[in-house]
Design a protein around this motif. Sequence first.
Motif, short mmCIF file in Angstrom:
data_model
loop_
_atom_site.label_atom_id
_atom_site.label_comp_id
_atom_site.label_asym_id
_atom_site.label_seq_id
_atom_site.Cartn_x
_atom_site.Cartn_y
_atom_site.Cartn_z
N ASP A 258 0.81 -1.21 0.00
CA ASP A 258 0.00 0.00 0.00
C ASP A 258 0.85 1.26 0.00
OD1 ASP A 258 -2.31 -1.55 0.09
OD2 ASP A 258 -2.30 -1.62 2.28
N GLY A 259 2.14 1.13 -0.26
CA GLY A 259 3.01 2.29 -0.28
C GLY A 259 3.68 2.54 1.07
N ILE A 260 4.04 3.79 1.31
CA ILE A 260 4.70 4.19 2.56
C ILE A 260 3.73 5.05 3.35
CG2 ILE A 260 6.69 5.39 3.54
CD1 ILE A 260 8.11 4.93 0.87
N ASP A 261 3.44 4.63 4.57
CA ASP A 261 2.47 5.33 5.41
C ASP A 261 3.19 5.89 6.64
OD1 ASP A 261 0.29 6.35 6.63
OD2 ASP A 261 -0.83 4.47 6.78
N PHE A 262 3.20 7.22 6.76
CA PHE A 262 3.84 7.88 7.89
C PHE A 262 2.88 8.14 9.04
CE2 PHE A 262 6.61 9.16 4.36
CZ PHE A 262 7.85 8.82 4.89
N ALA A 263 1.61 7.79 8.89
CA ALA A 263 0.62 8.08 9.93
C ALA A 263 0.92 7.29 11.19
CB ALA A 263 -0.79 7.72 9.42
N GLY A 264 0.87 7.96 12.32
CA GLY A 264 1.05 7.32 13.62
C GLY A 264 2.49 7.07 14.00
N ARG A 265 3.44 7.50 13.19
CA ARG A 265 4.84 7.32 13.53
C ARG A 265 5.34 8.52 14.31
NH1 ARG A 265 8.01 4.98 8.20
NH2 ARG A 265 6.55 3.32 7.63
N GLN A 266 5.76 8.29 15.52
CA GLN A 266 6.23 9.38 16.38
C GLN A 266 7.74 9.32 16.59
OE1 GLN A 266 4.27 11.82 17.20
NE2 GLN A 266 2.48 10.82 16.28
N GLN A 267 8.36 8.13 16.36
CA GLN A 267 9.78 7.99 16.64
C GLN A 267 10.60 8.63 15.53
OE1 GLN A 267 7.69 5.68 15.95
NE2 GLN A 267 8.45 4.24 14.42
N ASP A 268 11.72 9.26 15.93
CA ASP A 268 12.67 9.85 14.99
C ASP A 268 11.97 10.77 13.99
OD1 ASP A 268 14.99 10.51 13.80
OD2 ASP A 268 15.55 8.49 13.17
N ALA A 288 7.61 9.26 -7.68
CA ALA A 288 6.79 8.98 -6.49
C ALA A 288 5.46 9.72 -6.64
CB ALA A 288 7.51 9.41 -5.21
N GLU A 289 4.45 9.21 -5.97
CA GLU A 289 3.11 9.80 -6.05
C GLU A 289 2.52 9.94 -4.64
OE1 GLU A 289 -1.32 8.69 -7.88
OE2 GLU A 289 0.42 7.39 -8.28
N ARG A 290 2.00 11.12 -4.34
CA ARG A 290 1.38 11.35 -3.04
C ARG A 290 -0.07 10.83 -3.08
NH1 ARG A 290 2.29 15.75 0.71
NH2 ARG A 290 3.48 16.79 -0.94
N VAL A 291 -0.40 9.90 -2.17
CA VAL A 291 -1.76 9.36 -2.10
C VAL A 291 -2.63 10.24 -1.22
CG1 VAL A 291 -3.16 7.36 -1.46
CG2 VAL A 291 -0.88 7.03 -2.48
N ASP A 292 -2.12 10.60 -0.04
CA ASP A 292 -2.80 11.54 0.84
C ASP A 292 -1.72 12.24 1.67
OD1 ASP A 292 -2.17 9.78 3.00
OD2 ASP A 292 -3.99 8.64 2.60
N ALA A 293 -2.12 12.86 2.76
CA ALA A 293 -1.18 13.67 3.54
C ALA A 293 -0.05 12.84 4.13
CB ALA A 293 -1.92 14.41 4.65
N HIS A 294 -0.29 11.56 4.39
CA HIS A 294 0.71 10.74 5.08
C HIS A 294 1.15 9.52 4.28
CE1 HIS A 294 0.08 13.07 8.74
NE2 HIS A 294 -1.23 12.88 8.61
#
Length: 501
Positions: A258-268, A288-294
């Motif tokens: 599903d791609g790369i999801d940055f949602a919910g990542r708080q570390q580093d 690269a293509e942006r799917v949504d904000a994260h």
Amino acid sequence: MASRDDDRFRVRPSPPKSRTGPQPQRFVSQVLKEVSKAGTKRSGGNAGRPANTFGRGRVAATMAGRRLGANARRVIIKSRFVVLQRASPHSVAMHLRYIERDGVTRDGNKGQAYGAETDAADLKTFQERGKGDRHQFRFIVSAEDGLELEDLKGFTRQLMHRMEIDLETRLDWVAVDHWDTDNPHTHIVINGHTANGEHLVIAPDYMANGMRQRASEIATEWLGPRTEAEMRQSLLREVDQQRLTSLDRALIREAGSDGIDFAGRQQDQQRQNVLRARLQRLEGLGLAERVDAHRWKLQPGLAVTLGALGERQDAMDTMRRALKGQQRELVLHDGGGAHTAPVIGRIVGKGLADELNDRGYLVVDGIDGRAHHLKLPAGADLAELPMGAIVEARPPAREKAVDRNILAAATEGIYSTGGRLARLTQAGAHDPQGTVDVHVRRLEALRRSGVVERLGEGVWTIPGDLLDRAQQHDARKSAGLVIELRSHLPIEQQVRTIGAT
């Protein structure tokens, strides 16, 4: 009380079921599969690397780098294992001449090979010592902070000393430092025998990982661990580069279905910001293509595309340096024969596009007012193409006379050696058998590539488009332009030369 029916019980096995269908997975296999999907790695230092099963350095490969942290100095090592029996007879001498060529020192002079105990190694003697070896090892060692190391000789000697401890034998090696690029690096050549004359066999893990870890240990000892500011600056420099970087490799590792999801990542959080900045740069390049904000998706073939962009950028920078400020339109030739027009001009730059595999290049200031970057065929000797010389580069011949003769000799798409020999003899040809032998050798070469088909002894089927298909065969085999030296004299000397030029 037991019934008498119990005594009449008999086991009747059912017929065996078909085993051709999919088998249910064992519970442990299902767990390991789900763990792998989650991205969890196996424990242990060898996770993800092939197990050592042979060669010297097996134990050292697992121990090297254990004390290093994320702030260790980074070193890149490219390695090549050369089987000397398969290489050309002059490949060793040519490679040694390449690495000791002109213009690689700090002041632009010829490189000087050195060894463990000498600053002026004799390459001919070194080559003689390895004459009976089965193979040879070639390495390029490039520390990220090579400019700060300054003493590359001392660095290389310490690295080779630790390798001798790890491999439990004295090594017969020479090295040449190169300062002609943005990153100083060292070419190391190791003969393929041990101190007692046995074949030197190095464990695959040690070549892939152990040697690099040893070099990283030395660089870290010399310069100290990288500070947080250095690590941050190193990553920021990679954000805008049009080449494959460590940030891209990290993104590829993190990308799932599903791609790369940055949602919910708080570390580093700082590293995430750098990765987001890199993704925005890749989006601008259409990779690269942006799917949504994260969430982002990477385009297929990202690594290959960035690798090609990096090679292109390196070639353009090389051409600008060779032209020394002269304004020219820059043209890149990939060596695949796509450019049909010949290129004629003087050599203003030359070197190795692939230093590990001895693939050379020329920068030619053409008579068409453009500068051309030409990749040379494998095995081409740069020493035969002096700076300032006049050369012509052209694609391989479009048609060969032997192919035209074979096509003309075929009757209804069939070529027969007996019939061709009889006709040549009747016509009074000078050497009928020699002509037929040339045809047979060419037909056999084309048969191996699927261009023609042999029906029997001395009989082949010839396609109507033989000339086009034979040309494609030759283009694949040559894989490069044909370079012809028109004059070894520069234009300035030709003007004053007495005689024809």
